[in-house]
Design a protein around this motif. Structure first.
Motif: not given
Length: 225
Positions: A117-143
Motif C-alpha cells: 500500500t502507499h502507507g507501507r511504501a512510505n514506512v519502508i521508504a522512511l526506514t531506508v532513508a533513515q539508514s542512508a542518512a545515518m551512514e552520512y552522519y557516520e562518515r562525518i563523525v568518523e572523520s
C-alpha cells in the motif's frame, strides 16, 4: 490461483541522502504533482511507484527507473541550490506476495508483504532513508573522531596541539555543531504515524529498523560524539 492473487513482484527502493536538510514547503513548488505532509513530500507519479522527500535530507524512489530518478534529482538540485555532490546511496528490495500469511522475512532474508500500500511504501521508504542518512552522519563523525584522536595523541605526547588557537576553536565548533545536528535527528528513530494505524506496518517498521541496525548505530554515533 484465486482471482485476487497476483504474481509475486519485487519493489525497489533507492535512497539518496544529502548533508543538507530540506525545506519541504519550498521544494514542493518545484514538483506540481507533489503532496505535502508534516513529515514528508510525496511525489505521486504514474503507477507504479512514488518518490518520497524527507526533511532530514533524503529522497527515496519507489519503483522508479534511472531516468525518472535522475530527472527528479535534477529538479531537486534546482529547487535546493548548493546541495552536496557527495551523497550516500542505499538500495533495498521488498517482495509483494499475496499468498503469504503474514508480513515478515523469508528464508533469503527478503522482506515479504502481502500487499504494498502507499502507507507501507512510505514506512519502508522512511526506514531506508533513515539508514542512508545515518551512514552520512557516520562518515562525518568518523572523520571528526579520527581528527580528535590525533589531537589527543599529540597532547598526551607533547603537551601541545599542532594548530593555532583559531583553527582549534573552529574545529571544536565544528564538532559541537555536528553533535547538535546528529542529536537533533533523534526523531529519525521515532515510529512514523502510519505505522501506528496498521499493525502490519508497525511490524514492518520494527523489522526493518532491526534489519538496518538503526538503534545500535545511533547509540554508537552518540557515544563517539
Amino acid at each position: 490461483a484465486h482471482a485476487n492473487e497476483m504474481t509475486p513482484r519485487d519493489h525497489s527502493f533507492h535512497a539518496v541522502a544529502f548533508e543538507e536538510n530540506l525545506n519541504l514547503r519550498e521544494i514542493a513548488t518545484n514538483f506540481p504533482e507533489a503532496k505535502l505532509s508534516a513529515h514528508h513530500l510525496r511525489i505521486a507519479v504514474d503507477s507504479p511507484g512514488d518518490t518520497f522527500v524527507f526533511p532530514f535530507g533524503a529522497i527515496v524512489f519507489h519503483d522508479a527507473g534511472p531516468e525518472r530518478r535522475e530527472a527528479a534529482l535534477a529538479t531537486l538540485h534546482r529547487a535546493r541550490r548548493g546541495l552536496t555532490t557527495q551523497v550516500v546511496r542505499e538500495e533495498y528490495t521488498v517482495r509483494e506476495d499475496s499468498t503469504v500469511g503474514r508480513v515478515g522475512f523469508d528464508t533469503n532474508g527478503t522482506l515479504v508483504v502481502d500487499t504494498m500500500t502507499h502507507g507501507r511504501a512510505n514506512v519502508i521508504a522512511l526506514t531506508v532513508a533513515q539508514s542512508a542518512a545515518m551512514e552520512y552522519y557516520e562518515r562525518i563523525v568518523e572523520s571528526l573522531f579520527a581528527r580528535t584522536a590525533a589531537l589527543v595523541e599529540r597532547l598526551e605526547r607533547h603537551g601541545t596541539v599542532p594548530m593555532r588557537v583559531r583553527p582549534l576553536h573552529r574545529f571544536i565548533g565544528e564538532a559541537v555543531a555536528t553533535r547538535a545536528e546528529v542529536l537533533e535527528v533523534l526523531h529519525l528513530l521515532d515510529k512514523p504515524d502510519a505505522a501506528w494505524d496498521d499493525p502490519a506496518m508497525s511490524d514492518i517498521y520494527d523489522d526493518l529498523r532491526a534489519e538496518f541496525d538503526l538503534s545500535d548505530r545511533y547509540r554508537a554515533l552518540e557515544s563517539k560524539l
